[in-house]
Design a protein around this motif. Structure first.
Motif, short mmCIF file in Angstrom:
data_model
loop_
_atom_site.label_atom_id
_atom_site.label_comp_id
_atom_site.label_asym_id
_atom_site.label_seq_id
_atom_site.Cartn_x
_atom_site.Cartn_y
_atom_site.Cartn_z
N ARG A 43 27.85 -44.18 35.73
CA ARG A 43 29.23 -44.72 36.32
C ARG A 43 30.73 -44.49 35.94
N ASN A 92 32.04 -47.38 40.07
CA ASN A 92 31.58 -47.53 40.71
C ASN A 92 30.07 -46.84 40.23
N SER A 93 29.38 -46.49 40.74
CA SER A 93 28.19 -45.62 39.74
C SER A 93 27.00 -45.74 41.23
#
Length: 155
Positions: A43, A92-93
């Motif tokens: 992430r 965001n991962s």
């Protein structure tokens, strides 16, 4: 620790290619369909002022590998998963929902007591935008050149 609480473990922030990152590890899958597997995700954790702007998207490749507790890779057999260039916004991962099954981890030499170590490699890539430019010559110039070439060849 998926179960009912969906809990996960989170690494400390680390820097790679000028950006802050974390590894998130779900010990019993990130989603119900991944129960029985260890899930690992990378992430992005930068403090961008405007996380939705296109210029704040970072494209990166990643690799997760189980390592000995001293940090060295096991030569064979090893467990490694790679991800292609993915777009990371803040928070965001991307990762591996089924990195390794809990049973395989228990049978492996990577588990020491109740601990295991994962190495994460991050490679930030630049995305090149290509534009196609049309030929600016007028069509009749091209036709005249072909006619001249043909008349030369025919002679």
């Amino acid at each position: 620790m998926h179960g009912s609480d969906g809990g996960y473990l989170e690494s400390a922030v680390f820097m790679a290619a000028g950006h802050a990152w974390r590894v998130c590890c779900y010990l019993n899958g990130a989603r119900p369909q991944d129960a029985g597997f260890v899930s690992v995700f990378l992430r992005r954790d930068d403090d961008d002022a405007d996380a939705d702007a296109d210029e704040n998207v970072v494209h990166a490749e990643y690799e997760f590998a189980l390592v000995h507790h001293q940090g060295t890779l096991v030569k064979w057999p090893s467990h490694c998963e790679r991800g292609t260039a993915s777009a990371f916004d803040k928070g965001n991962s991307w990762g591996c929902p089924r990195f390794i099954s809990k049973e395989d981890l228990k049978r492996s030499r990577f588990l020491k007591g109740d601990c295991f170590a994962v190495r994460c490699k991050v490679i930030v890539v630049q995305v090149q935008e290509w534009t196609v430019q049309e030929d600016a010559r007028p069509a009749e110039t091209e036709t005249t050149a072909w006619k001249a070439l043909l008349s030369y060849v025919v002679r």
